[in-house]
Design an enzyme around this catalytic site. Structure first.
Site, PDB file in Angstrom:
ATOM      1  N   LYS A   1      20.078 -23.281  24.014  1.00 18.41           N
ATOM      2  CA  LYS A   1      19.512 -22.017  23.526  1.00 18.41           C
ATOM      3  C   LYS A   1      19.326 -20.944  24.600  1.00 18.41           C
ATOM      4  CE  LYS A   1      16.953 -23.625  19.510  1.00 18.41           C
ATOM      5  NZ  LYS A   1      15.649 -23.597  18.838  1.00 18.41           N
TER       6      LYS A   1
ATOM      7  N   ASN B   1      -2.100 -25.154  25.922  1.00 17.94           N
ATOM      8  CA  ASN B   1      -1.013 -26.021  26.368  1.00 17.94           C
ATOM      9  C   ASN B   1      -1.487 -26.986  27.438  1.00 17.94           C
ATOM     10  OD1 ASN B   1       1.782 -26.680  26.014  1.00 17.94           O
ATOM     11  ND2 ASN B   1       2.155 -25.896  28.082  1.00 17.94           N
TER      12      ASN B   1
ATOM     13  N   THR C   1       3.804 -28.355  19.671  1.00 17.52           N
ATOM     14  CA  THR C   1       4.102 -29.389  20.667  1.00 17.52           C
ATOM     15  C   THR C   1       4.926 -30.457  19.945  1.00 17.52           C
ATOM     16  OG1 THR C   1       2.277 -30.938  20.213  1.00 17.52           O
ATOM     17  CG2 THR C   1       1.781 -29.055  21.655  1.00 17.52           C
TER      18      THR C   1
HETATM   19  P1  ATR Z   1      10.317 -27.001  22.218  1.00 20.46           P
HETATM   20  O1  ATR Z   1      11.567 -26.222  22.434  1.00 20.46           O
HETATM   21  O2  ATR Z   1      10.373 -27.887  21.001  1.00 20.46           O
HETATM   22  O3  ATR Z   1       9.105 -26.153  22.247  1.00 20.46           O
HETATM   23  P2  ATR Z   1       9.668 -27.882  24.889  1.00 20.46           P
HETATM   24  O4  ATR Z   1      10.060 -26.558  25.411  1.00 20.46           O
HETATM   25  O5  ATR Z   1      10.072 -29.101  25.626  1.00 20.46           O
HETATM   26  O6  ATR Z   1      10.250 -28.074  23.412  1.00 20.46           O
HETATM   27  O7  ATR Z   1       8.067 -27.885  24.651  1.00 20.46           O
HETATM   28  C1  ATR Z   1       7.366 -29.023  24.238  1.00 20.46           C
HETATM   29  C2  ATR Z   1       5.880 -28.645  24.116  1.00 20.46           C
HETATM   30  O8  ATR Z   1       5.152 -29.818  23.719  1.00 20.46           O
HETATM   31  C3  ATR Z   1       5.252 -28.181  25.421  1.00 20.46           C
HETATM   32  O9  ATR Z   1       4.241 -27.250  25.131  1.00 20.46           O
HETATM   33  C4  ATR Z   1       4.657 -29.482  25.969  1.00 20.46           C
HETATM   34  O10 ATR Z   1       3.569 -29.289  26.876  1.00 20.46           O
HETATM   35  P3  ATR Z   1       3.861 -29.064  28.455  1.00 20.46           P
HETATM   36  O11 ATR Z   1       4.311 -27.634  28.592  1.00 20.46           O
HETATM   37  O12 ATR Z   1       2.582 -29.333  29.115  1.00 20.46           O
HETATM   38  O13 ATR Z   1       4.955 -30.044  28.815  1.00 20.46           O
HETATM   39  C5  ATR Z   1       4.151 -30.106  24.698  1.00 20.46           C
HETATM   40  N1  ATR Z   1       3.962 -31.561  24.785  1.00 20.46           N
HETATM   41  C6  ATR Z   1       4.925 -32.504  24.699  1.00 20.46           C
HETATM   42  N2  ATR Z   1       4.373 -33.739  24.774  1.00 20.46           N
HETATM   43  C7  ATR Z   1       3.033 -33.568  24.928  1.00 20.46           C
HETATM   44  C8  ATR Z   1       1.912 -34.454  25.060  1.00 20.46           C
HETATM   45  N3  ATR Z   1       2.061 -35.782  25.041  1.00 20.46           N
HETATM   46  N4  ATR Z   1       0.685 -33.899  25.190  1.00 20.46           N
HETATM   47  C9  ATR Z   1       0.509 -32.558  25.189  1.00 20.46           C
HETATM   48  N5  ATR Z   1       1.531 -31.668  25.050  1.00 20.46           N
HETATM   49  C10 ATR Z   1       2.769 -32.160  24.931  1.00 20.46           C
END
Ligand code: ATR
Length: 254
Positions: A35, A118, A165
């Site tokens: 993307k 976040n 998330t």
């Molecule tokens: P997408 O394109 O689907 O948004 P991404 O850019 O990888 O995918 O974002 C994933 C989101 O889920 C992020 O906000 C991530 O938090 P971080 O920025 O701190 O990584 C969040 N996320 C994923 N797993 C998580 C977890 N176990 N606890 C809290 N936040 C989580």
């Protein structure tokens, strides 16, 4: 038209995009992980896509490739489809990744207040900085870390809560980003996760009597917006919804 899927490796992205011209393909949807990288190979980028920093839809307009992002419009239309308006509402969004950016940019300008929580607070701060520089002081936006104490405070006056998330996504279906005791019947709870169709968060929200919206609605509406960009015709949302439900069901039964 026919709509087909191609699995494109990172190193082949440029060739795949230029193949669009040589094969005279009318449009493309682009998904992860392309993307952001696809932008450099396009001729024009729509304003929203530029702000978000990602493209999920490409239109080949007589050889000129134009990039759009329909993820956020998809979320906004999913809310509207469920008769929920973000205007004058306090919206709490969890996550600050690509999905959250797309949704936040489209929803913030319609809302009264937007709080981004976040795990990595710096990412939420960056998103809020970008939103503020675009919207000025017209919308109250703030960033906080995704901790239970902050969630408790922010969810108190929240009208719409959005999970952007990946918490709760298959195969970790038992997880939820929000302790159920913080959910209230007056909230609209929108989970962008569509696999499973009903996440634990949505189950908990239903139990307390809150209105729920699932990620499939957003997926369908972003697809519908892409369809409208390519064809100039209104998308058959109900037909798309039925087809997607049938596919998901068939996948589950396999
Ligand atoms: P997408 O394109 O689907 O948004 P991404 O850019 O990888 O995918 O974002 C994933 C989101 O889920 C992020 O906000 C991530 O938090 P971080 O920025 O701190 O990584 C969040 N996320 C994923 N797993 C998580 C977890 N176990 N606890 C809290 N936040 C989580």
């Amino acid at each position: 038209y026919v709509y087909v899927a191609f699995n494109v490796k990172k190193e082949n992205l440029e060739k795949a995009v230029s193949g669009m011209r040589s094969l005279n393909m009318h449009g493309l949807n682009v998904t992860m992980p392309h993307k952001m990288n696809v932008i450099q190979y396009l001729d024009q980028i729509d304003e929203t896509a530029k702000n978000i920093g990602s493209v999920n839809t490409v239109l080949n307009k007589e050889g000129i490739l134009i990039g759009y992002s329909t993820d956020g419009i998809g979320a906004l239309n999913a809310l509207k489809y469920n008769k929920v308006s973000p205007s004058n509402k306090k919206i709490v969004i969890l996550g600050a990744g690509g999905a959250s950016r797309a949704v936040s940019f489209n929803i913030a300008k319609e809302s009264k207040e937007l709080v981004v929580l976040n795990r990595t607070v710096e990412k939420a701060e960056n998103l809020v900085k970008d939103l503020s520089s675009l919207l000025g002081k017209s919308v109250n936006v703030k960033a906080r870390s995704l901790k239970e104490t902050n969630l408790k405070t922010e969810l108190e006056g929240a009208d719409i809560v959005i999970n952007a998330t990946s918490i709760g996504m298959h195969p970790r279906e038992n997880e939820t980003p929000i302790n159920p005791i913080l959910l209230r019947p007056s909230m609209v709870v929108f989970d962008l996760v569509y696999d499973p169709f009903e996440t634990r968060l949505l189950k908990d929200a239903k139990k307390v009597g809150a209105k729920t919206i699932n990620g499939l609605d957003m997926l369908i509406h972003q697809g519908a917006s892409s369809f409208e960009i390519w064809t100039g015709k209104k998308a058959p949302v109900e037909v798309m919804m039925k087809a997607a439900m049938a596919k998901l069901k068939a996948k589950k039964e396999k």
